[in-house]
Design an enzyme around this catalytic site. Sequence first.
Site, PDB file in Angstrom:
ATOM      1  CB  SER A 135     -27.843  -5.950  18.555  1.00 16.24           C
ATOM      2  OG  SER A 135     -28.977  -6.180  19.359  1.00 16.24           O
ATOM      3  CE  LYS A 161     -31.245  -3.820  17.973  1.00 12.61           C
ATOM      4  NZ  LYS A 161     -31.803  -4.237  16.668  1.00 12.61           N
ATOM      5  CG  LEU A 162     -28.074   0.172  25.123  1.00 10.05           C
ATOM      6  CD1 LEU A 162     -28.272   1.027  26.376  1.00 10.05           C
ATOM      7  CD2 LEU A 162     -26.855  -0.726  25.276  1.00 10.05           C
ATOM      8  CE  LYS A 163     -32.152  -7.044  20.444  1.00 12.03           C
ATOM      9  NZ  LYS A 163     -33.251  -6.983  19.459  1.00 12.03           N
ATOM     10  CG  ASP A 188     -34.910  -3.913  18.978  1.00  8.21           C
ATOM     11  OD1 ASP A 188     -36.155  -3.788  19.049  1.00  8.21           O
ATOM     12  OD2 ASP A 188     -34.353  -4.771  18.250  1.00  8.21           O
ATOM     13  CG  ASN A 190     -36.833  -7.394  20.001  1.00  7.14           C
ATOM     14  OD1 ASN A 190     -35.745  -7.212  20.519  1.00  7.14           O
ATOM     15  ND2 ASN A 190     -36.972  -7.657  18.709  1.00  7.14           N
ATOM     16  CD  GLU A 213     -34.800  -2.492  15.998  1.00 11.09           C
ATOM     17  OE1 GLU A 213     -33.706  -2.042  16.424  1.00 11.09           O
ATOM     18  OE2 GLU A 213     -34.882  -3.562  15.390  1.00 11.09           O
ATOM     19  CG  ASP A 238     -37.162  -5.624  13.582  1.00  8.75           C
ATOM     20  OD1 ASP A 238     -37.450  -6.278  12.564  1.00  8.75           O
ATOM     21  OD2 ASP A 238     -36.367  -6.075  14.451  1.00  8.75           O
ATOM     22  CE  LYS A 262     -34.077  -7.695  12.382  1.00 11.15           C
ATOM     23  NZ  LYS A 262     -34.811  -8.134  13.591  1.00 11.15           N
ATOM     24  N   GLY A 290     -30.345  -7.438  11.803  1.00 10.43           N
ATOM     25  CA  GLY A 290     -29.634  -8.707  11.852  1.00 10.43           C
ATOM     26  C   GLY A 290     -30.453  -9.731  12.605  1.00 10.43           C
TER      27      GLY A 290
HETATM   28  C1  NPQ Z   1     -33.842  -7.590  16.366  1.00  8.98           C
HETATM   29  N1  NPQ Z   1     -31.745  -8.955  16.289  1.00  8.98           N
HETATM   30  O1  NPQ Z   1     -33.371  -6.639  15.791  1.00  8.98           O
HETATM   31  C2  NPQ Z   1     -33.174  -8.962  16.386  1.00  8.98           C
HETATM   32  C3  NPQ Z   1     -33.785  -9.926  17.286  1.00  8.98           C
HETATM   33  C4  NPQ Z   1     -33.148 -11.262  17.361  1.00  8.98           C
HETATM   34  C5  NPQ Z   1     -29.394  -8.520  16.389  1.00  8.98           C
HETATM   35  O2  NPQ Z   1     -30.937  -7.541  17.822  1.00  8.98           O
HETATM   36  C6  NPQ Z   1     -30.990 -15.491  18.955  1.00  8.98           C
HETATM   37  C7  NPQ Z   1     -31.250 -14.725  20.076  1.00  8.98           C
HETATM   38  C8  NPQ Z   1     -31.324 -15.010  17.735  1.00  8.98           C
HETATM   39  C9  NPQ Z   1     -31.867 -13.495  19.945  1.00  8.98           C
HETATM   40  C10 NPQ Z   1     -32.252 -13.236  16.356  1.00  8.98           C
HETATM   41  C11 NPQ Z   1     -30.765  -8.286  16.917  1.00  8.98           C
HETATM   42  C12 NPQ Z   1     -31.923 -13.767  17.584  1.00  8.98           C
HETATM   43  C13 NPQ Z   1     -32.215 -13.016  18.712  1.00  8.98           C
HETATM   44  C14 NPQ Z   1     -32.846 -12.012  16.283  1.00  8.98           C
HETATM   45  C15 NPQ Z   1     -32.815 -11.756  18.586  1.00  8.98           C
HETATM   46  O3  NPQ Z   1     -34.943  -7.449  16.879  1.00  8.98           O
HETATM   47 MG    MG Z   2     -35.374  -5.399  16.274  1.00  5.83          MG
END
Ligand code: NPQ
Ligand code: MG
Length: 370
Positions: A135, A161-163, A188, A190, A213, A238, A262, A290
């Site tokens: 990620s 995976k790009l945020k 993703d 969020n 996502e 998610d 998760k 994760g």
């Molecule tokens: C998700 N995780 O899938 C999460 C969001 C997440 C790996 O993208 C510190 C900073 C802890 C940012 C835990 C990944 C975190 C965080 C989870 C982001 O949406």
């Molecule tokens: Mg996510």
Amino acid sequence: MKLTAAELLQVRMPLVAPFETSFGVQHDRDVLLLRVELDGQAGWGECVTLPDPVYSPEFNDAAATVLREFLVPAVAGAPSLTAPRVGAVLQRFKGHRMAKAALEMAVLDAELRVAGMSLADYLGAVHDRVPSGVSVGIQPSIPALLEVVGGYLDSGYVRIKLKIKPGWDIEPVRAVRERFGDIPLQVDANTAYTLADARHLARLDEFGLLLIEQPLEDEDLTQHADLARQLRTPVCLDESVTSPKAAADAIRLGACSVVNIKAGRVGGYLEARRVHDVCAAAGVPVWCGGMVETGLGRAANMALAALPGFTLPGDTSASDRFYRRDIITEPFVLDDGHIAVPTGPGLGVEVDEDALAAVTVHRETVPLPR
Ligand code: NPQ
Ligand code: MG
């Protein structure tokens, strides 16, 4: 067995680089750990809450409180404790799934260590290694993003995976496609968008992404279904999937065609397996999400990700993706794009007590009812 001792630990792990998502930037990972003893056998649990309620309604201090005041005492009162009993004992307490998951994980670890069985075998794992995705946080610029993605591809990660967030979506995806070609790529959000952004998000269709996502808010199942009908990119959920029932509802509504699992978000590894089963029965592929776990949570995730329905690479990266020094003696490493599933009893990893002490901010004994 009986729960005979419990400790809560607050640890602060420095991240190798800041991790930015649509909900903020993190420079450290503040993790809540739980150490229990079952008839003297230690077991470790990791709570995946963040310090603030920005990913889920739970947060570290709330999780510590509910564990200390309600969850641990209830489980300590159970006479013949087994991991599958934990969920039943905790059922009368509403919500707090991440806190419950941490406690069940600790009990599983202790119980399986006594039984000499690995968590992977216990859950029904069918693979001895899992392909690993990574990620990638929101970056300060497109050149910086290309540099970071290139580094992960060089390391061997099999999926990127790009945020994304409004203002950091189409162009970063286009740039990664132009530079790196036909790599397995997904995004993703969020929960950063609304249904009014449907036409904008449809601009991602041309890039052949594996999935998008959680584009919309946690509760917006119907709106995700509406959005999914307007996109060619498959929608994955998610944050919305908090239970096997929520997964079944989402699938029936057409809100998603892929699910990120998760264990923390759904209340534990046993419940996560039930989400996996619901999805498998519906023919919906799943992958292991994760939460920037320490090696302890990472170990449990590897076991889960080795179940047969996990047909897409997860966010199951190596320890050094996030940490220069993990708190386990043998950190997870990437080998040919894969990570080995631990085979030892319980979580199959050992705490590095010196490394743990170096990042522990607070450690307390949880008083048990007598
Ligand atoms: C998700 N995780 O899938 C999460 C969001 C997440 C790996 O993208 C510190 C900073 C802890 C940012 C835990 C990944 C975190 C965080 C989870 C982001 O949406
Ligand atoms: Mg996510």
